[in-house]
Every structure is written in C-alpha cells, then in structure tokens.
Design a protein around this motif. Sequence first.
Motif, PDB file in Angstrom:
ATOM      1  N   ALA A  46       0.949  -1.197  -0.126  1.00  0.00           N
ATOM      2  CA  ALA A  46      -0.092   0.121  -0.117  1.00  0.00           C
ATOM      3  C   ALA A  46       0.953   1.183   0.188  1.00  0.00           C
ATOM      4  N   ALA A  47       0.261   2.300  -0.437  1.00  0.00           N
ATOM      5  CA  ALA A  47       1.072   3.625  -0.266  1.00  0.00           C
ATOM      6  C   ALA A  47       0.005   4.714  -0.177  1.00  0.00           C
ATOM      7  N   GLY A  48       0.640   5.930   0.600  1.00  0.00           N
ATOM      8  CA  GLY A  48      -0.190   7.126   0.989  1.00  0.00           C
ATOM      9  C   GLY A  48       0.637   8.238   0.540  1.00  0.00           C
ATOM     10  N   ILE A  49      -0.030   9.309   0.367  1.00  0.00           N
ATOM     11  CA  ILE A  49       0.687  10.448   0.226  1.00  0.00           C
ATOM     12  C   ILE A  49      -0.051  11.539   1.226  1.00  0.00           C
ATOM     13  N   LEU A  50       0.983  12.356   1.971  1.00  0.00           N
ATOM     14  CA  LEU A  50       0.541  13.142   2.860  1.00  0.00           C
ATOM     15  C   LEU A  50       1.107  14.888   2.555  1.00  0.00           C
ATOM     16  N   LEU A  51       0.292  15.781   2.401  1.00  0.00           N
ATOM     17  CA  LEU A  51       0.404  17.144   2.196  1.00  0.00           C
ATOM     18  C   LEU A  51       0.361  17.954   3.343  1.00  0.00           C
ATOM     19  N   VAL A  52       1.329  18.965   3.336  1.00  0.00           N
ATOM     20  CA  VAL A  52       0.970  19.957   4.455  1.00  0.00           C
ATOM     21  C   VAL A  52       0.135  21.100   4.110  1.00  0.00           C
ATOM     22  N   GLY A  90      12.730  16.353   6.477  1.00  0.00           N
ATOM     23  CA  GLY A  90      13.081  16.399   5.059  1.00  0.00           C
ATOM     24  C   GLY A  90      13.909  15.214   4.671  1.00  0.00           C
ATOM     25  N   THR A  91      14.111  14.115   5.685  1.00  0.00           N
ATOM     26  CA  THR A  91      14.883  12.877   5.158  1.00  0.00           C
ATOM     27  C   THR A  91      14.134  11.421   5.123  1.00  0.00           C
ATOM     28  N   ALA A  92      14.450  10.859   4.088  1.00  0.00           N
ATOM     29  CA  ALA A  92      14.027   9.386   3.884  1.00  0.00           C
ATOM     30  C   ALA A  92      14.257   8.761   5.228  1.00  0.00           C
ATOM     31  N   ARG A  93      13.165   7.947   5.267  1.00  0.00           N
ATOM     32  CA  ARG A  93      13.087   6.800   6.321  1.00  0.00           C
ATOM     33  C   ARG A  93      12.940   5.421   5.777  1.00  0.00           C
ATOM     34  N   THR A  94      13.721   4.681   5.420  1.00  0.00           N
ATOM     35  CA  THR A  94      13.221   3.491   4.692  1.00  0.00           C
ATOM     36  C   THR A  94      13.654   1.991   5.234  1.00  0.00           C
ATOM     37  N   ASN A  95      13.039   0.944   4.790  1.00  0.00           N
ATOM     38  CA  ASN A  95      13.372  -0.389   5.431  1.00  0.00           C
ATOM     39  C   ASN A  95      12.949  -0.383   7.053  1.00  0.00           C
ATOM     40  N   GLY A 118      -1.579  -5.464   9.520  1.00  0.00           N
ATOM     41  CA  GLY A 118      -0.889  -6.541   8.648  1.00  0.00           C
ATOM     42  C   GLY A 118       0.083  -6.129   8.201  1.00  0.00           C
ATOM     43  N   TYR A 119       0.611  -4.777   8.352  1.00  0.00           N
ATOM     44  CA  TYR A 119       2.027  -4.435   7.668  1.00  0.00           C
ATOM     45  C   TYR A 119       3.248  -4.725   8.686  1.00  0.00           C
ATOM     46  N   VAL A 120       4.538  -5.122   8.062  1.00  0.00           N
ATOM     47  CA  VAL A 120       5.546  -5.499   8.862  1.00  0.00           C
ATOM     48  C   VAL A 120       6.681  -4.723   8.562  1.00  0.00           C
ATOM     49  N   LEU A 139       5.206   4.192   2.336  1.00  0.00           N
ATOM     50  CA  LEU A 139       5.037   2.881   1.659  1.00  0.00           C
ATOM     51  C   LEU A 139       4.798   1.862   2.682  1.00  0.00           C
ATOM     52  N   PHE A 140       3.995   0.728   2.690  1.00  0.00           N
ATOM     53  CA  PHE A 140       3.880  -0.333   3.494  1.00  0.00           C
ATOM     54  C   PHE A 140       3.915  -1.597   2.822  1.00  0.00           C
ATOM     55  N   GLN A 141       4.469  -2.589   3.522  1.00  0.00           N
ATOM     56  CA  GLN A 141       4.802  -3.869   3.138  1.00  0.00           C
ATOM     57  C   GLN A 141       4.303  -4.849   4.089  1.00  0.00           C
ATOM     58  N   SER A 142       3.553  -5.764   3.542  1.00  0.00           N
ATOM     59  CA  SER A 142       2.850  -6.854   4.378  1.00  0.00           C
ATOM     60  C   SER A 142       3.856  -8.079   4.551  1.00  0.00           C
ATOM     61  N   THR A 143       5.023  -7.917   3.742  1.00  0.00           N
ATOM     62  CA  THR A 143       5.988  -9.066   3.993  1.00  0.00           C
ATOM     63  C   THR A 143       7.295  -8.403   4.005  1.00  0.00           C
ATOM     64  N   PRO A 144       8.234  -9.198   4.678  1.00  0.00           N
ATOM     65  CA  PRO A 144       9.443  -8.375   5.186  1.00  0.00           C
ATOM     66  C   PRO A 144      10.596  -8.289   4.343  1.00  0.00           C
ATOM     67  N   HIS A 145      10.355  -8.366   2.878  1.00  0.00           N
ATOM     68  CA  HIS A 145      11.661  -8.343   2.204  1.00  0.00           C
ATOM     69  C   HIS A 145      11.890  -6.862   2.328  1.00  0.00           C
ATOM     70  N   ARG A 146      13.431  -6.607   1.930  1.00  0.00           N
ATOM     71  CA  ARG A 146      13.617  -5.271   2.067  1.00  0.00           C
ATOM     72  C   ARG A 146      13.820  -4.440   0.413  1.00  0.00           C
TER      73      ARG A 146
END
Length: 265
Positions: A46-52, A90-95, A118-120, A139-146
């Motif tokens: 799943a994905a979502g977009i937030l706006l100020v 302003g910094t990405a947070r990933t995995n 259901g997201y991991v 971005l959201f993942q329901s499986t743990p792959h990077r």
Amino acid sequence: MIGMAREQRLAEIFVEVADSLVEDFDVIDLLQRLSTRCVELLDVSAAGILLVDAHGELQIIAASDEHARLLELFALQHDQGPCVECYRTGTARTNIDLTRPETTTAWPRFAGRARETGYVTTHALPLRLRNRVVGALNLFQSTPHRLGDADIALAQALADVATIAILQQRTLEQSHIENSQLATALTSRILVEQVKGVLAERWNTSVDDAFAAFRSYARSRQLRLAELAARIIAGDFDTAAIPAPATATATAPAPAPAPPENRPG
C-alpha cells in the motif's frame, strides 16, 4: 515486475504523468494514480501521500486503499510515525521493521496499529523540490523483504513527480499562490472523501470499490473528481447515473453530507 517489462511500464507511467500535467489538471486524480502506481512498480502492499496545509499541518491527500488511508489518519491523530518524522526532517526513512522493539519504542501507537493492519515494514520519503518539503510518501509492506537502493531511488522519483504536480516550478517562489494550491487540493480531497462514504453506504459496498466506480465515471466523462463530488454534495447530480460496482447491493439513498468547513482537516 522485473527487467524490461518493468522498465517499459515505468516509462509508460512517466509519460502518463507528463501528459496529465496540463493547465487545470486534476491533482487529486493524479496523486491517486501515483499512489496506486507505487504499489504496482515497487512491490509494496500500500502507499499513501500526505500533504502539508496552509497551517503547517499534514493531511491525507491520496492513498492506494482504505487501509493505508486509515493508518495514516491514525498516525496524524497521534502525531507520530516515520511519515510525520520524514516531513519534519526532510529525510527519507526506509526499510523500517515494524516488528522490532526499537520501532515500537519510537512510535508505539503507530507501530502497533500498523502490525494490526498486517504491515511489517514501512518507508517514508519526502515530497521535496530543492530545499522545500511539502509532504511525504508512505509505503507499507505486508512481507518483510527489503527494498533495494534502485527501488528506493524510484520511490523518491515518484515522490518528486508528486511534488512537481502539486507545486509546479513556476509558482514555487510565490507563497500565496502555493498556499492557495495546497488549500484547494486538500479541500477537494475532503469533498471526495465525503462522496466515497456516501456512495459506499448507498451501494452497501466497500469504500475502495465505491471510489473506483466514482473515479471511473468521472474519468470516462472527463470530469474533475472534486467538481463531481461538489455537485453530488450540493444535490445537483443524481448518483443513479454512476454505474454501481459489481460488489454493490442496493440500499436506500443516503442524505447528502454537510458541506465541509473552510479549513481542511
């Protein structure tokens, strides 16, 4: 999606976006398509977009499905989560592993709710052009792959496209125009959210299916989502003209929703 097939689909999507960036384009529909394209291209759930908004508060502008929208709403209500932090820094947070104790410690309500959904794993990338940040892509993942570096770079490219779609370079230095654009986009989203709920109740179907039918009708007739939503709310449009989704079971017509307040959110 791998290899040449993925590259071809990616090229098609960027052409699709470029073709959409015409005068008076429907920013809500474009961002909704971008959120679903993220799921298609990046193998995320799943994905979502937030706006100020003009008051400096984050609002949900688009989501690939209702689960993602509700999770982001929950995060905003509790003012926590990687997407909120991504916007502020302003910094990405990933995995980000949502099952790790340190994640729960950092964002206890968000991490717990995400796991219940259901997201991991989750990722957050800034909507940024030069040094200006106007929101974030989650971005959201329901499986743990990077997600690898190439996928992260692609996700940031999609976030950058969303930023350009919202702001457009020619208005970046005109703050009053920018604030007007952001406020209009957010107010439009409120109208669309109200109509999604009305149609879902009227058809006795899911909000996602109701929204898909609403978007399909609007796009087939080249109508802007917000304008059609406003007509429905005002009672100037008979929703019986919109073909119901296959999952619908008829119910009594619901009353039109109350008009939104001037301030979004």
